[in-house]
Scaffold this active site. Structure first.
Site, PDB file in Angstrom:
ATOM      1  N   LYS A  78      19.240 -69.667  29.020  1.00  0.00           N
ATOM      2  CA  LYS A  78      20.465 -70.153  29.648  1.00  0.00           C
ATOM      3  C   LYS A  78      21.052 -70.455  30.752  1.00  0.00           C
ATOM      4  CE  LYS A  78      25.465 -70.041  28.630  1.00  0.00           C
ATOM      5  NZ  LYS A  78      25.833 -71.289  30.028  1.00  0.00           N
TER       6      LYS A  78
ATOM      7  N   ARG B 208      24.231 -80.198  32.592  1.00  0.00           N
ATOM      8  CA  ARG B 208      23.465 -80.570  30.922  1.00  0.00           C
ATOM      9  C   ARG B 208      23.703 -81.692  31.168  1.00  0.00           C
ATOM     10  NH1 ARG B 208      25.052 -78.040  26.309  1.00  0.00           N
ATOM     11  NH2 ARG B 208      24.174 -79.055  24.299  1.00  0.00           N
TER      12      ARG B 208
END
Length: 512
Positions: free
Chosen positions: A210, A215
């Site tokens: 992660k 994004r």
């Protein structure tokens, strides 16, 4: 639609605990709405302004205005009035904005005033989120909720789907399909306490790093490349290096999901705030790219060479991704295909530990058979991160609005300085149950030293345990840092303020 009806439904949703009850309220509201009301109704219900920030703060709202006796304001008329207020600039603008906001408030009933005050101060948090709005819209139009959810996923928002449904009926859903150049909302992950817990819930799964980056969704159609953020903003022009990378990949037509991060000379990720600043920069992009180049890391493929991949299982989508993207640009992962195998579980734990040593946030576990549920926080993706907590002192609290009217809500949090004073690190209203809100309101009023109707300043005697996701630089707060995603865990009445964490302890968290 009258604003009074929307304000009443908002209050009713806030005071209704059952999800089914909330859905019924929203369904009735949508049945009464005109298609052109929807772009305002839906964001208002979720506590958002369609225009974003309007610069209407406490100073413009603090003086009460006599409410109207009868409702006359419409939803669209109110939205137009707020747009006009936000557009006022130049000499004398503050006085003119105050005049206009008082004029608007004077035309509002008492219930409408409370709703507008909460909306403008960011305190409308009544649980009428997009997921519930989708269910209400489906019931109002007698369309299966799954069909509405998929259309929303492909449209990137509830409003255009609701507007189309109310205007043209169920057949309008056929207009919403996955296509190049039209971004979809990204799939999100729920949390899990540990890698082992995530494996137990998901069964066979992939464990991926992660990353604490931005994004991105990359669309390529031949030489045309577009890059979108998590919130579907087009940032293509700000990331020339990502456009260049996309044109070098093997496919001609694809949609990829991933993140951009910045790496230091030691190979460790640079702080999120630096990446966010780079992505947000619109001036002299070439210089910014040279000073802080960003690296893409892709972890999913949504579309490839004319094929919609959303409904394919994770394993097949990853295989498609591997055909398009070379390994150095794919997320690091390990696969637990036999969840009962203790050796595989130990490998997954070791992968998590190594990911943290490499400076990343944690891991995301993805069920191998899961489709890509865009725009949803699906149960088939689980994120695992180490929990950071601090014991901080409450310095003040703000009076709440909406369902928190009459309660002290937003806490001002401080860390202990060596001289016995406290440095404020930020605020939070998250993580509080109704019982906690009631208790802290009573307790903080006992500690109050001043109350201006908005902020209650208190004696620094109450210690609260705060969970947070990390620190970021801040010029707003005296220690030079603030907490990211802070939320209340519990009050520590067993601790005195002298036992709270110090500024030095907080700053030590920034060390790798």
């Amino acid at each position: 639609m009258l604003l009074a009806r929307l304000a009443h439904v908002s209050h009713s949703v806030a005071t209704t605990s059952a999800r089914s009850g909330k859905i019924a309220l929203l369904a009735d509201l949508f049945r009464a709405a005109e298609p052109d009301d929807v772009p305002v109704v839906i964001p208002y219900l979720a506590g958002r302004l369609p225009q974003g920030r309007l610069g209407i703060g406490w100073n413009l709202l603090k003086d009460p205005v006599e409410p109207a006796c009868e409702p006359t304001l419409t939803v669209r008329g109110t939205d137009a009035a707020l747009t006009a207020i936000g557009a006022v600039t130049g000499p004398g603008s503050q006085a003119e904005r105050k005049r206009l906001i008082r004029e608007l408030m004077g035309a509002a009933t008492a219930e409408e005033q409370r709703f507008l005050f909460g909306l403008l101060t960011g305190e409308v948090r009544q649980g009428a989120l997009d997921a519930i709005a989708v269910e209400g819209l489906a019931r109002a139009t007698e369309v299966p909720a799954t069909a509405v959810r998929r259309a929303v996923m492909l449209a990137g928002a509830v409003s255009p789907v609701a507007q189309a449904l109310l205007a043209r009926g169920p057949a309008a859903l056929d207009e919403f399909r996955l296509s190049l150049g039209r971004p979809v909302l990204p799939m999100l992950a729920h949390g899990a306490a540990s890698v082992g817990e995530g494996i137990d819930k998901l069964g066979p799964c992939a464990v991926e790093e992660k990353l604490d980056g931005i994004r991105v969704q990359v669309h390529r159609d031949g030489d045309d490349v577009r890059v979108y953020t998590r919130t579907l903003d087009d940032i293509t022009d700000r990331l020339p290096e990502l456009t260049a990378v996309a044109r070098e990949l093997r496919g001609e037509r694809f949609i990829l999901d991933g993140e951009v991060i910045a790496l230091g000379g030691d190979g460790r990720p640079r702080p999120f705030q630096e990446v966010a600043g780079r992505v947000g920069s619109r001036v002299d992009v070439a210089t910014a790219a040279a000073e802080l180049p960003l690296s893409p890391v892709f972890f999913d493929a949504l579309y490839a060479d004319g094929l919609d991949l959303l409904d394919l299982p994770c394993t097949e989508r990853h295989a498609r991704l591997a055909r398009l993207v070379p390994e150095p640009m794919r997320v690091r992962r390990t696969v637990v295909d036999e969840p009962e195998d203790e050796a595989r579980r130990r490998d997954a734990d070791a992968f998590f530990a190594d990911t943290l040593r490499r400076g990343h946030e944690g891991v995301v576990l993805k069920a191998l058979d899961s489709p890509y549920s865009a725009g949803r926080r699906g149960a088939s993706w689980l994120k695992v991160k180490p929990v950071h907590t601090l014991d901080l002192v409450v310095l003040a609290a703000e009076w709440g609005h909406g369902r928190r009217t009459g309660k002290l809500s937003n806490l001002h949090l401080g860390a202990r300085r060596a001289d016995g004073t406290y440095a404020m690190l930020g605020k939070t209203f998250k993580g509080m149950t109704d019982a906690m809100l009631a208790w802290q309101t009573e307790r903080l009023r006992e500690l109050a030293v001043s109350d201006d109707g908005f902020l209650v300043t208190v004696r620094p005697e109450l210690v609260v345990e705060i969970a947070y996701d990390g620190l970021q630089k801040s010029t707003r707060y005296p220690a030079g840092v603030t907490l990211r995603f802070a939320r209340v865990v519990r009050y520590r009445e067993d601790k005195s303020p002298a036992e709270a964490d110090s500024v030095e302890t907080v700053l030590a968290e920034r060390q790798p």
